[in-house]
Scaffold this motif. Structure first.
Motif, PDB file in Angstrom:
ATOM      1  N   LEU A   7      -7.262 -52.080  47.000  1.00 30.54           N
ATOM      2  CA  LEU A   7      -6.798 -51.221  46.024  1.00 30.54           C
ATOM      3  C   LEU A   7      -6.273 -49.966  46.858  1.00 30.54           C
ATOM      4  CD1 LEU A   7      -9.306 -51.346  43.176  1.00 30.54           C
ATOM      5  CD2 LEU A   7      -6.948 -52.107  43.276  1.00 30.54           C
ATOM      6  N   ALA A   8      -6.993 -49.606  47.994  1.00 31.50           N
ATOM      7  CA  ALA A   8      -6.607 -48.489  48.724  1.00 31.50           C
ATOM      8  C   ALA A   8      -5.290 -48.721  49.643  1.00 31.50           C
ATOM      9  CB  ALA A   8      -7.612 -48.181  49.758  1.00 31.50           C
ATOM     10  N   LEU A   9      -5.270 -49.893  49.872  1.00 35.98           N
ATOM     11  CA  LEU A   9      -4.143 -50.588  50.752  1.00 35.98           C
ATOM     12  C   LEU A   9      -2.913 -50.690  49.749  1.00 35.98           C
ATOM     13  CD1 LEU A   9      -3.291 -51.786  53.516  1.00 35.98           C
ATOM     14  CD2 LEU A   9      -4.019 -53.963  52.703  1.00 35.98           C
ATOM     15  N   ARG A  10      -3.194 -51.175  48.506  1.00 34.53           N
ATOM     16  CA  ARG A  10      -2.130 -51.135  47.551  1.00 34.53           C
ATOM     17  C   ARG A  10      -1.463 -49.711  47.417  1.00 34.53           C
ATOM     18  NH1 ARG A  10      -3.339 -52.448  41.413  1.00 34.53           N
ATOM     19  NH2 ARG A  10      -4.012 -50.530  41.644  1.00 34.53           N
ATOM     20  N   ALA A  11      -2.417 -48.922  47.153  1.00 33.24           N
ATOM     21  CA  ALA A  11      -1.752 -47.317  47.197  1.00 33.24           C
ATOM     22  C   ALA A  11      -0.958 -47.033  48.113  1.00 33.24           C
ATOM     23  CB  ALA A  11      -3.075 -46.394  46.692  1.00 33.24           C
ATOM     24  N   ASP A  12      -1.536 -47.378  49.371  1.00 32.84           N
ATOM     25  CA  ASP A  12      -0.855 -46.908  50.580  1.00 32.84           C
ATOM     26  C   ASP A  12       0.429 -47.590  50.669  1.00 32.84           C
ATOM     27  OD1 ASP A  12      -0.707 -45.686  53.278  1.00 32.84           O
ATOM     28  OD2 ASP A  12      -0.850 -47.893  54.034  1.00 32.84           O
ATOM     29  N   HIS A  13       0.626 -48.923  50.318  1.00 34.55           N
ATOM     30  CA  HIS A  13       1.742 -49.516  50.451  1.00 34.55           C
ATOM     31  C   HIS A  13       2.818 -48.962  49.458  1.00 34.55           C
ATOM     32  CE1 HIS A  13       0.090 -52.243  53.434  1.00 34.55           C
ATOM     33  NE2 HIS A  13       0.800 -53.392  52.731  1.00 34.55           N
ATOM     34  N   GLN A  14       2.307 -48.797  48.182  1.00 37.96           N
ATOM     35  CA  GLN A  14       3.151 -48.038  47.323  1.00 37.96           C
ATOM     36  C   GLN A  14       3.736 -46.770  47.809  1.00 37.96           C
ATOM     37  OE1 GLN A  14       0.419 -48.363  44.067  1.00 37.96           O
ATOM     38  NE2 GLN A  14       1.449 -49.987  43.195  1.00 37.96           N
ATOM     39  N   HIS A  56       2.106 -60.026  47.691  1.00 34.89           N
ATOM     40  CA  HIS A  56       0.986 -60.853  48.171  1.00 34.89           C
ATOM     41  C   HIS A  56      -0.302 -60.306  47.732  1.00 34.89           C
ATOM     42  CE1 HIS A  56      -1.088 -63.992  50.215  1.00 34.89           C
ATOM     43  NE2 HIS A  56      -1.666 -63.409  50.880  1.00 34.89           N
ATOM     44  N   LEU A  57      -0.355 -58.700  47.993  1.00 31.95           N
ATOM     45  CA  LEU A  57      -1.653 -58.263  47.963  1.00 31.95           C
ATOM     46  C   LEU A  57      -1.873 -58.038  46.541  1.00 31.95           C
ATOM     47  CD1 LEU A  57      -3.878 -56.582  49.165  1.00 31.95           C
ATOM     48  CD2 LEU A  57      -2.384 -54.335  49.080  1.00 31.95           C
ATOM     49  N   ILE A  58      -0.911 -57.672  45.311  1.00 33.56           N
ATOM     50  CA  ILE A  58      -1.238 -57.439  44.103  1.00 33.56           C
ATOM     51  C   ILE A  58      -1.666 -58.926  43.674  1.00 33.56           C
ATOM     52  CG2 ILE A  58       0.012 -57.066  41.836  1.00 33.56           C
ATOM     53  CD1 ILE A  58       1.826 -54.722  43.327  1.00 33.56           C
ATOM     54  N   LYS A  59      -0.952 -59.795  43.992  1.00 35.70           N
ATOM     55  CA  LYS A  59      -1.320 -61.230  43.612  1.00 35.70           C
ATOM     56  C   LYS A  59      -2.778 -61.624  43.738  1.00 35.70           C
ATOM     57  CE  LYS A  59       3.197 -63.693  43.813  1.00 35.70           C
ATOM     58  NZ  LYS A  59       3.941 -64.674  44.408  1.00 35.70           N
ATOM     59  N   ARG A  60      -3.323 -61.229  44.926  1.00 34.25           N
ATOM     60  CA  ARG A  60      -4.752 -61.481  45.411  1.00 34.25           C
ATOM     61  C   ARG A  60      -5.663 -60.588  44.554  1.00 34.25           C
ATOM     62  NH1 ARG A  60      -5.427 -60.946  51.472  1.00 34.25           N
ATOM     63  NH2 ARG A  60      -7.404 -61.438  51.105  1.00 34.25           N
ATOM     64  N   ILE A  61      -5.438 -59.272  44.170  1.00 40.48           N
ATOM     65  CA  ILE A  61      -6.009 -58.430  43.659  1.00 40.48           C
ATOM     66  C   ILE A  61      -6.221 -58.932  42.179  1.00 40.48           C
ATOM     67  CG2 ILE A  61      -6.035 -56.119  42.538  1.00 40.48           C
ATOM     68  CD1 ILE A  61      -4.922 -55.140  45.025  1.00 40.48           C
ATOM     69  N   THR A  64      -8.454 -62.059  41.761  1.00 38.51           N
ATOM     70  CA  THR A  64      -9.622 -61.501  41.925  1.00 38.51           C
ATOM     71  C   THR A  64     -10.203 -60.972  40.543  1.00 38.51           C
ATOM     72  OG1 THR A  64      -9.468 -61.280  44.480  1.00 38.51           O
ATOM     73  CG2 THR A  64     -11.332 -60.283  43.329  1.00 38.51           C
ATOM     74  N   ASN A  65      -9.479 -60.043  40.022  1.00 41.30           N
ATOM     75  CA  ASN A  65     -10.039 -59.388  38.790  1.00 41.30           C
ATOM     76  C   ASN A  65     -10.152 -60.429  37.789  1.00 41.30           C
ATOM     77  OD1 ASN A  65      -9.838 -57.007  40.063  1.00 41.30           O
ATOM     78  ND2 ASN A  65      -7.931 -56.314  39.260  1.00 41.30           N
ATOM     79  N   SER A  66      -9.280 -61.268  37.955  1.00 46.43           N
ATOM     80  CA  SER A  66      -9.345 -62.428  36.612  1.00 46.43           C
ATOM     81  C   SER A  66     -10.654 -63.117  36.730  1.00 46.43           C
ATOM     82  CB  SER A  66      -8.162 -63.274  36.348  1.00 46.43           C
ATOM     83  OG  SER A  66      -7.806 -63.935  37.380  1.00 46.43           O
ATOM     84  N   SER A  67     -11.288 -63.344  37.692  1.00 49.30           N
ATOM     85  CA  SER A  67     -12.482 -64.359  38.048  1.00 49.30           C
ATOM     86  C   SER A  67     -13.492 -63.538  38.201  1.00 49.30           C
ATOM     87  CB  SER A  67     -12.113 -65.179  39.116  1.00 49.30           C
ATOM     88  OG  SER A  67     -11.959 -64.482  40.535  1.00 49.30           O
ATOM     89  N   ALA A  68     -13.394 -62.163  38.692  1.00 46.42           N
ATOM     90  CA  ALA A  68     -14.710 -61.482  39.041  1.00 46.42           C
ATOM     91  C   ALA A  68     -15.157 -60.820  37.617  1.00 46.42           C
ATOM     92  CB  ALA A  68     -14.152 -60.308  39.574  1.00 46.42           C
ATOM     93  N   SER A  69     -16.537 -60.741  37.567  1.00 50.40           N
ATOM     94  CA  SER A  69     -17.515 -60.385  36.422  1.00 50.40           C
ATOM     95  C   SER A  69     -17.757 -58.902  36.600  1.00 50.40           C
ATOM     96  CB  SER A  69     -18.439 -61.336  36.059  1.00 50.40           C
ATOM     97  OG  SER A  69     -19.230 -60.868  35.027  1.00 50.40           O
ATOM     98  N   LEU A 146     -18.305 -54.294  46.004  1.00 52.82           N
ATOM     99  CA  LEU A 146     -19.137 -55.412  46.216  1.00 52.82           C
ATOM    100  C   LEU A 146     -18.261 -56.904  46.238  1.00 52.82           C
ATOM    101  CD1 LEU A 146     -22.012 -54.471  43.735  1.00 52.82           C
ATOM    102  CD2 LEU A 146     -21.904 -54.312  46.398  1.00 52.82           C
ATOM    103  N   ILE A 147     -17.245 -56.968  45.437  1.00 51.33           N
ATOM    104  CA  ILE A 147     -16.540 -58.224  45.328  1.00 51.33           C
ATOM    105  C   ILE A 147     -15.394 -58.359  46.326  1.00 51.33           C
ATOM    106  CG2 ILE A 147     -15.093 -59.502  43.820  1.00 51.33           C
ATOM    107  CD1 ILE A 147     -16.519 -57.947  41.212  1.00 51.33           C
ATOM    108  N   ASP A 148     -15.645 -59.508  47.009  1.00 50.39           N
ATOM    109  CA  ASP A 148     -14.666 -59.730  47.835  1.00 50.39           C
ATOM    110  C   ASP A 148     -13.308 -60.165  47.321  1.00 50.39           C
ATOM    111  OD1 ASP A 148     -16.150 -59.595  50.239  1.00 50.39           O
ATOM    112  OD2 ASP A 148     -17.048 -61.508  49.841  1.00 50.39           O
ATOM    113  N   LEU A 149     -12.168 -59.944  47.739  1.00 55.75           N
ATOM    114  CA  LEU A 149     -11.044 -60.169  47.495  1.00 55.75           C
ATOM    115  C   LEU A 149     -10.430 -61.819  47.778  1.00 55.75           C
ATOM    116  CD1 LEU A 149      -8.394 -58.765  46.476  1.00 55.75           C
ATOM    117  CD2 LEU A 149      -7.426 -58.601  48.956  1.00 55.75           C
ATOM    118  N   ALA A 150      -9.918 -62.388  46.517  1.00 52.85           N
ATOM    119  CA  ALA A 150      -9.709 -63.839  46.720  1.00 52.85           C
ATOM    120  C   ALA A 150      -8.530 -63.958  47.746  1.00 52.85           C
ATOM    121  CB  ALA A 150      -9.233 -64.203  45.433  1.00 52.85           C
ATOM    122  N   GLU A 151      -8.543 -65.063  48.211  1.00 48.51           N
ATOM    123  CA  GLU A 151      -7.359 -65.354  49.330  1.00 48.51           C
ATOM    124  C   GLU A 151      -6.449 -65.811  48.438  1.00 48.51           C
ATOM    125  OE1 GLU A 151      -7.483 -64.866  52.676  1.00 48.51           O
ATOM    126  OE2 GLU A 151      -9.516 -64.140  52.350  1.00 48.51           O
TER     127      GLU A 151
END
Length: 151
Positions: A7-14, A56-61, A64-69, A146-151
């Motif tokens: 998320l920090a990397l996404r903000a930086d890219h934006q 690519h980063l947004i897709k991974r986020i 991850t968000n759709s599968s994370a609890s 705590l949650i790792d980003l999906a590949e």
């Protein structure tokens, strides 16, 4: 990489994309016989490469968000609930402020206003929602670290 880092990397890219856009616009035209301060073609290439990384980063986020609890629901659901809590909190806070009468009346002929809602009740509702929002946001932030980003 954890979601929080992504998320920090996404903000930086934006932010960098916006800066590149500004630089491109500043160099979009020059006076005849002059050269732009920066090569627009190089800026466009950098912009496109960064935009591709961001997609690519947004897709991974999102995956991850759709599968994370988080607190018994998916991260996507928790994020949607947080967004609505923010909207509701803002509405109740603004309503309480708008209904608060602060106008002084100097003469009997002046128009007087009265609130149409009970400010204390509305403010209490805003306070409850703010508490719910803080608690949910804390759980989301914790999960992000705590949650790792999906590949």
């Amino acid at each position: 990489m954890k979601i929080a880092e992504a998320l920090a990397l996404r903000a930086d890219h934006q932010k960098r994309i916006e800066q590149l856009k500004a630089r491109l616009l500043r160099n979009a035209k020059v006076q005849e016989g002059e050269q732009p301060a920066e090569d627009p073609e190089a800026l466009i290439l950098e912009y496109e490469a960064l935009a591709s990384e961001l997609v690519h980063l947004i897709k991974r986020i999102n995956v991850t968000n759709s599968s994370a609890s988080v607190a018994g629901r998916s991260m996507t659901q928790a994020l949607a609930e947080r967004d609505i809590l923010k909207l509701r909190h803002t509405m109740y806070r603004d309503l309480a402020q708008a209904a608060t009468i602060t106008q002084a009346v100097a003469t009997r002929s002046e128009v007087r206003f009265k609130g149409t809602v009970t400010v204390s009740v509305v403010q209490k509702k805003a306070d409850v929602i703010a508490k719910d929002l803080r608690e949910l946001d804390a759980r989301i932030q914790e999960a992000n670290w705590l949650i790792d980003l999906a590949e």
